[in-house]
Write an enzyme that holds these catalytic residues in place. Structure first.
Site, PDB file in Angstrom:
ATOM      1  N   ILE A 289     -18.477 -37.044 -20.503  1.00  0.00           N
ATOM      2  CA  ILE A 289     -18.245 -35.610 -20.540  1.00  0.00           C
ATOM      3  C   ILE A 289     -18.130 -35.161 -19.015  1.00  0.00           C
ATOM      4  O   ILE A 289     -17.867 -33.965 -18.805  1.00  0.00           O
ATOM      5  CB  ILE A 289     -19.434 -34.953 -21.259  1.00  0.00           C
ATOM      6  CG1 ILE A 289     -20.646 -35.233 -20.666  1.00  0.00           C
ATOM      7  CG2 ILE A 289     -19.318 -35.050 -22.719  1.00  0.00           C
ATOM      8  CD1 ILE A 289     -21.940 -34.345 -21.174  1.00  0.00           C
ATOM      9  N   GLY A 290     -18.391 -35.839 -18.173  1.00  0.00           N
ATOM     10  CA  GLY A 290     -18.244 -35.394 -16.761  1.00  0.00           C
ATOM     11  C   GLY A 290     -18.429 -36.628 -15.705  1.00  0.00           C
ATOM     12  O   GLY A 290     -18.808 -37.637 -15.825  1.00  0.00           O
TER      13      GLY A 290
ATOM     14  N   ASP B 272     -29.666 -24.748  -4.350  1.00  0.00           N
ATOM     15  CA  ASP B 272     -28.135 -25.008  -4.787  1.00  0.00           C
ATOM     16  C   ASP B 272     -28.047 -24.310  -6.203  1.00  0.00           C
ATOM     17  O   ASP B 272     -27.368 -24.771  -6.947  1.00  0.00           O
ATOM     18  CB  ASP B 272     -27.749 -26.434  -4.713  1.00  0.00           C
ATOM     19  CG  ASP B 272     -26.367 -26.648  -4.997  1.00  0.00           C
ATOM     20  OD1 ASP B 272     -25.606 -25.713  -4.499  1.00  0.00           O
ATOM     21  OD2 ASP B 272     -25.876 -27.890  -4.927  1.00  0.00           O
TER      22      ASP B 272
ATOM     23  N   PHE C  16     -23.241 -40.096  -8.614  1.00  0.00           N
ATOM     24  CA  PHE C  16     -23.921 -41.491  -8.816  1.00  0.00           C
ATOM     25  C   PHE C  16     -23.116 -42.092  -9.878  1.00  0.00           C
ATOM     26  O   PHE C  16     -23.288 -43.426  -9.877  1.00  0.00           O
ATOM     27  CB  PHE C  16     -25.269 -41.567  -9.213  1.00  0.00           C
ATOM     28  CG  PHE C  16     -26.006 -40.914  -7.991  1.00  0.00           C
ATOM     29  CD1 PHE C  16     -26.473 -41.565  -6.593  1.00  0.00           C
ATOM     30  CD2 PHE C  16     -26.680 -39.577  -7.974  1.00  0.00           C
ATOM     31  CE1 PHE C  16     -27.008 -41.037  -5.740  1.00  0.00           C
ATOM     32  CE2 PHE C  16     -27.328 -38.903  -6.895  1.00  0.00           C
ATOM     33  CZ  PHE C  16     -27.299 -39.763  -5.656  1.00  0.00           C
ATOM     34  N   GLY C  17     -22.473 -41.416 -10.757  1.00  0.00           N
ATOM     35  CA  GLY C  17     -21.600 -42.175 -11.967  1.00  0.00           C
ATOM     36  C   GLY C  17     -21.310 -41.254 -12.951  1.00  0.00           C
ATOM     37  O   GLY C  17     -21.512 -40.015 -12.740  1.00  0.00           O
ATOM     38  N   GLU C  18     -20.962 -41.659 -14.188  1.00  0.00           N
ATOM     39  CA  GLU C  18     -20.269 -40.792 -15.317  1.00  0.00           C
ATOM     40  C   GLU C  18     -21.679 -40.123 -15.948  1.00  0.00           C
ATOM     41  O   GLU C  18     -22.656 -40.611 -15.899  1.00  0.00           O
ATOM     42  CB  GLU C  18     -19.774 -41.773 -16.246  1.00  0.00           C
ATOM     43  CG  GLU C  18     -18.285 -42.353 -15.737  1.00  0.00           C
ATOM     44  CD  GLU C  18     -17.837 -43.232 -16.356  1.00  0.00           C
ATOM     45  OE1 GLU C  18     -18.434 -44.153 -17.043  1.00  0.00           O
ATOM     46  OE2 GLU C  18     -16.636 -43.668 -16.482  1.00  0.00           O
TER      47      GLU C  18
ATOM     48  N   GLY D 211     -20.765 -37.372 -12.150  1.00  0.00           N
ATOM     49  CA  GLY D 211     -21.650 -36.853 -11.234  1.00  0.00           C
ATOM     50  C   GLY D 211     -21.632 -37.835 -10.082  1.00  0.00           C
ATOM     51  O   GLY D 211     -20.656 -38.629  -9.957  1.00  0.00           O
TER      52      GLY D 211
HETATM   53  P1  AMP Z   1     -24.142 -33.306 -12.732  1.00  0.00           P
HETATM   54  O1  AMP Z   1     -24.046 -34.505 -11.884  1.00  0.00           O
HETATM   55  O2  AMP Z   1     -25.440 -32.780 -13.109  1.00  0.00           O
HETATM   56  O3  AMP Z   1     -23.453 -31.962 -11.504  1.00  0.00           O
HETATM   57  O4  AMP Z   1     -23.199 -33.280 -14.194  1.00  0.00           O
HETATM   58  C1  AMP Z   1     -21.916 -33.384 -13.959  1.00  0.00           C
HETATM   59  C2  AMP Z   1     -21.485 -32.673 -15.099  1.00  0.00           C
HETATM   60  O5  AMP Z   1     -21.628 -33.086 -16.426  1.00  0.00           O
HETATM   61  C3  AMP Z   1     -21.861 -31.223 -15.471  1.00  0.00           C
HETATM   62  O6  AMP Z   1     -20.785 -30.266 -14.593  1.00  0.00           O
HETATM   63  C4  AMP Z   1     -21.684 -30.859 -16.889  1.00  0.00           C
HETATM   64  O7  AMP Z   1     -20.366 -30.292 -17.347  1.00  0.00           O
HETATM   65  C5  AMP Z   1     -21.982 -32.248 -17.599  1.00  0.00           C
HETATM   66  N1  AMP Z   1     -23.239 -32.301 -17.949  1.00  0.00           N
HETATM   67  C6  AMP Z   1     -24.239 -32.662 -17.061  1.00  0.00           C
HETATM   68  N2  AMP Z   1     -25.462 -32.532 -17.603  1.00  0.00           N
HETATM   69  C7  AMP Z   1     -25.229 -32.162 -19.115  1.00  0.00           C
HETATM   70  C8  AMP Z   1     -26.146 -31.824 -20.296  1.00  0.00           C
HETATM   71  N3  AMP Z   1     -27.253 -32.082 -20.147  1.00  0.00           N
HETATM   72  N4  AMP Z   1     -25.150 -31.381 -21.202  1.00  0.00           N
HETATM   73  C9  AMP Z   1     -24.203 -31.173 -21.014  1.00  0.00           C
HETATM   74  N5  AMP Z   1     -23.197 -31.512 -20.245  1.00  0.00           N
HETATM   75  C10 AMP Z   1     -23.827 -31.888 -18.949  1.00  0.00           C
END
Ligand code: AMP
Length: 900
Positions: free
Chosen positions: A544-545, A663, A549-551, A547
């Site tokens: 779904i996204g 942040d 450090f990884g997916e 980060g």
């Molecule tokens: P982050 O690394 O925490 O910024 O996460 C990257 C992306 O993953 C975010 O921008 C969200 O779109 C998705 N994401 C992260 N955590 C969640 C979560 N708990 N539920 C749904 N989507 C998430």
């Protein structure tokens, strides 16, 4: 004249008079003419006096007619006009007749048509002389001493030719005074004045007629007039010119009309008498609010003055701390930061809550001090609560605040034998008043109690034992996992107690965030705060996204004994370094310490197998910024405020824990299917490394400039107050559905503009209350920004009262694509009150200012000369210096802003 009279009188001895009646009669005209010339001056003089009485309106005055009067005499040899002129060569219209020697006289003199000008009762004043018949030679049986006056009504001049018998007799006119030849000799003037009135008249005009039946008369003047009550202003009501009634005893009731800018108090009325006098005034008008009575008119109240109601007597100066810039003001506005209760009359001064002045100590033990105080003399409203700030003497940075609705508190948990400083302030609907001066009290020393009475030792031993047992019970209670209370202190449900250290609130019983860095082994921290999850319990469904450090994937978690539920799974990519692993799991170590509905919840970590994973609750709608952009304009204001409330509540929790996010931005907020927002993205030093918005600053760190408070950018001062700044930016992002703050401006331009005092303009259709809150979050002085708990209560209030969100920021005052000038006094100029006072060499007053609640430049901006005196700045030179500096700063702020 003299010679003629002398001749007449000298020649006329008593015997001669009998023999010479013709001489007398013939001489009469000449004599009378001379007399009349003399009389004329007198008549003209007296009549001109009469003329000044404005309630008399002349319809005819024979003396003032310059040309032919147009009167007709018949028979032609009866009444005669004397063709004389006065010294100004004006004709004297005098008619005379003296047919005393002839039988059956019937001499008529008819006036021309006289308009009655609407009057129904007219007055006729005659001035004449009449010869005494007895003074005439004896035997003149035909001589008369009266004449008759008649009138005939007619709408026009056609009635002149009517017969004598159609005239209506007004009266027979007799002389009060008749003259003899002796009078002529003595030059005594016997002028008669007779007035008669006629009415009611029903036509437009009339003729008068004078009938002589054998008298010796000279009609010197005829004046016809009516009377009126002249236009007048009485009791602020204007009464018009009013012609008197037809009846001589009639009183006409007349209604008055209120003069300009006045209103009826009781319907104004007066009565016009037949004599033209105004009588019996009833009722009155009053100058309406904003106007006062002067010289029978209503004059406008000048700027700076007001009149609240028609019944107030006059315009009054605006009460202290209020003003009006308009004319005709009915009330004055309170100066900024001054207030007046709604129930207060407009004559009441505007005030700030007044400081608490008298504080008394009550019971003092070695660990507690009880205080009581008087309610302020003039609180400008109901006191909602008191705030009591105290700290150990010389330890001001670590203080405690107790809120109480009572005028007494007990501060406990104090050190024995130590001095504590107390300050109290009251809060009304108008806000906080200034802090009282400092009151210093000392707790009892422990040694005194112990040494003073040896017999107490067993008691102390017992007490200590009981204390130890109690402590054990409390520890056991805590270890059993039961969470402590939130912020309410135990002693009094009306009291709320908070501890502060270096600006952080420490609520008793609330856990404090522990920095995982303080652990020598970061793995230990992870396992302390995060549960280890078996990888087999997790089903990964989709990515779904991405980060740093990884997916990031969505999936499901099935824990033993629990139902399977959706989760988000962050993975650490293969080939990571040890530092990357540490940093990756660091977020879990932090997240695991939090437990709040608006903070993303950590389910656990997978560290014992690969890939290393962090498992959190799943947020269906993903990150807030993307979600809002996708759903632009789809939500109600209340829904948006609900989202903001959730974020603020999560942030309050974090700040209570002593955690500074650094942040906070819409991209780091996650939102679930119920639109519940949760703060996420926690990290250690890396927190800003993986934020694409973070930019390197001149001092080396990476900072998301657009979301970060100026002091954090300038000198890395990250605090909950800088998080509040970021929260303001999040508010702006939410209300503008994910718009990029400061649009495409460069980071450098953003820093410069913010430093110069500019702020983001209001988003479109943004409730004014929300934009104001954003501006509050963007106060340059971080101490002036609201705290997260205040933000939460403010949003709660707005949600409870949705009508308060109806007032939108005025579209014309929104400056699209431009930043707006933000003008707290001192912004951009001084960082603190101390710095400012030092700069103007008034540093000696810093403490007094701080003690009295002027702890920020915004508060200082409200200082008045009166306040300075109250604070004890008594030297005029110092007062001037401070006031001038404040004025200068205000002018700079108004004029000195450069639009971008
Ligand atoms: P982050 O690394 O925490 O910024 O996460 C990257 C992306 O993953 C975010 O921008 C969200 O779109 C998705 N994401 C992260 N955590 C969640 C979560 N708990 N539920 C749904 N989507 C998430």
């Amino acid at each position: 004249m003299t010679s003629l009279l002398e001749e007449l009188l000298s020649c006329c001895s008593a015997s001669q008079k009998i023999q010479l009646p013709w001489l007398i009669i013939n001489s009469l005209f000449a004599i009378a003419t001379q007399i009349l010339k003399y009389l004329l001056k007198f008549v003209t003089h007296t009549s001109s006096l009469t003329f000044f009485f404005l309630f008399i309106v002349n319809l005819l005055d024979s003396r003032t007619v310059m040309g032919d009067l147009g009167w007709i005499a018949y028979p032609k040899n009866g009444w005669e006009e004397i063709g004389e002129v006065d010294e100004n060569y004006a004709p004297i219209h005098t008619y005379q007749v003296c047919k005393v020697m002839e039988q059956n006289q019937n001499n008529w003199l008819l006036t021309s048509w006289i308009s009655n000008q609407g009057a129904s009762r007219i007055f006729i004043e005659l001035k004449f002389t009449l010869r005494d018949c007895n003074s005439l030679p004896g035997g003149l049986g035909t001589c008369k001493e009266t004449f008759n006056m008649y009138y005939f009504e007619s709408d026009d001049e056609d009635g002149r030719n009517i017969r004598e018998n159609q005239y209506i007799k007004i009266d027979t006119i007799a002389a009060d005074e008749s003259f003899t030849e002796l009078d002529l000799g003595d030059r005594v003037m016997k002028l008669n004045t007779e007035v008669r009135d006629v009415g009611p008249l029903t036509k437009k005009g009339f003729y008068l007629a004078f009938q002589d039946v054998g008298a010796c008369i000279a009609l010197v003047s005829v004046r016809v007039y009516y009377k009126k009550c002249p236009s007048v202003v009485r009791n602020l009501a204007r009464f018009p010119d009013t012609i008197t009634g037809a009846d001589s005893s009639q009183l006409l009731e007349v209604s008055g009309v209120c003069v300009n800018h006045s209103v009826t108090d009781e319907a104004p009325k007066m009565h016009c008498s037949a004599e033209g006098e105004w009588l019996v005034p009833i009722g009155k008008c009053l100058c309406k609010a904003g106007y006062e009575e002067k010289n029978n008119t209503c004059q406008v109240c000048r700027p700076g003055f007001f009149k609240a109601s028609p019944h107030s007597p006059s315009c009054s100066k605006c009460p202290p701390h209020s003003y009006t810039l308009d004319e005709a003001s009915t009330s004055c506005l309170c100066e900024e930061h001054y207030f007046r209760r709604e129930s207060d009359p407009p004559t009441m001064a505007c005030t700030t809550p007044s400081p608490v002045s008298s504080v008394k100590k009550g019971k003092i033990t070695k660990n507690s001090i009880s205080l009581s105080w008087q309610e302020p003399d003039r609180p400008n409203g109901i006191i909602l609560e008191y705030e009591i700030k105290y700290f150990e003497k010389d330890q001001e940075t670590s203080y405690t605040i107790i809120k109480s609705k009572e005028t007494m508190i007990t501060a406990d948990g104090l050190k024995p034998g130590s001095a504590y400083v107390f300050q109290i302030r009251a809060r009304t609907a108008a806000g906080y008043g200034g802090f009282s001066r400092r009151f210093e009290f000392e707790t009892s020393p422990v040694s005194v109690a112990a040494s003073s009475d040896q017999s107490q030792i067993p008691i102390i031993v017992v007490s200590v034992t009981v204390g130890v047992i109690l402590l054990a019970v409390v520890i056991g209670f805590l270890l059993s996992g039961r969470r402590c209370g939130y912020s309410k202190a135990k002693q009094d449900p009306e009291e709320e107690k908070m501890h502060f250290h270096n600006g952080h609130i420490k609520l008793p019983g609330v856990r404090t965030y522990i920095d995982p860095h303080t652990y020598e082994d970061p793995n230990q921290a992870v396992h302390e705060f995060a549960k280890e999850i078996e990888a087999s319990c997790i089903t990964i469904e989709r990515v779904i996204g991405a980060g740093e450090f990884g997916e990031v994937c969505s999936g499901r978690l099935k824990l033993q004994g629990k139902r399977e539920f959706p989760v988000a799974i962050k993975t650490l990519k293969v080939g990571y370094t040890e530092k990357q692993r540490r940093d990756f799991l660091g977020e879990a170590s932090i997240m695991g310490q939090f437990d709040h509905p608006n903070i993303i919840h950590l389910e656990g970590v997978v560290t014992k197998s690969k890939p290393v994973m962090i498992v959190t609750e799943y947020m269906e709608n993903g990150s807030l910024d993307t979600f809002l952009k996708k759903n632009d304009g789809q939500f109600t204001v209340i829904q948006l405020v609900g989202m903001l409330r959730g974020i603020a509540s999560g942030m309050k929790y974090l700040s209570d824990m002593g955690y500074v996010h650094r942040d906070l931005a819409a991209r780091n907020i996650l939102i679930n299917s119920n639109l519940v927002c949760k703060v996420s993205d926690f990290g250690l030093s890396r927190v800003l490394e993986d934020d694409p918005e973070a930019a390197y600053t001149t001092r080396g760190g990476k900072i998301p400039i657009r979301w970060t408070a100026p002091e954090a950018i300038a000198f890395r001062k990250f605090t909950s107050a800088s998080d509040v700044w970021s929260y303001g930016i999040v508010m702006w992002e939410v209300m503008s559905y994910g718009e990029r703050p400061y649009w495409e401006m460069t980071n450098q331009d953003v820093i410069k503009a913010v430093e110069e005092g500019y702020r983001l303009p209001s988003p479109m259709d943004c409730p004014a209350a929300l934009y104001q809150l954003m501006l509050d979050c963007w106060q340059k002085d971080r101490n002036s920004r609201p705290k997260f708990d205040e933000i939460v209560s403010m949003l709660d209030k707005l949600i409870r009262n949705p009508s308060s969100l109806k007032t939108l920021v005025n579209a014309s005052s929104r400056v699209s694509n431009l930043l707006v000038e933000h003008s707290p006094v001192g912004s951009g100029a001084y960082r603190s009150v101390g710095e400012w006072l030092e700069a103007i060499k008034m540093g000696r007053y810093t403490e007094i200012f701080m003690e009295n609640g002027y702890s920020s430049m915004d508060a200082v901006a409200q200082v008045t000369l009166e306040d300075l005196r109250r604070l004890g700045v008594t030297l005029v030179g110092h007062q001037k210096k401070i006031m001038n500096s404040l004025q200068e700063m205000k002018v700079q702020l108004v004029n000195g802003m450069v639009p971008l």
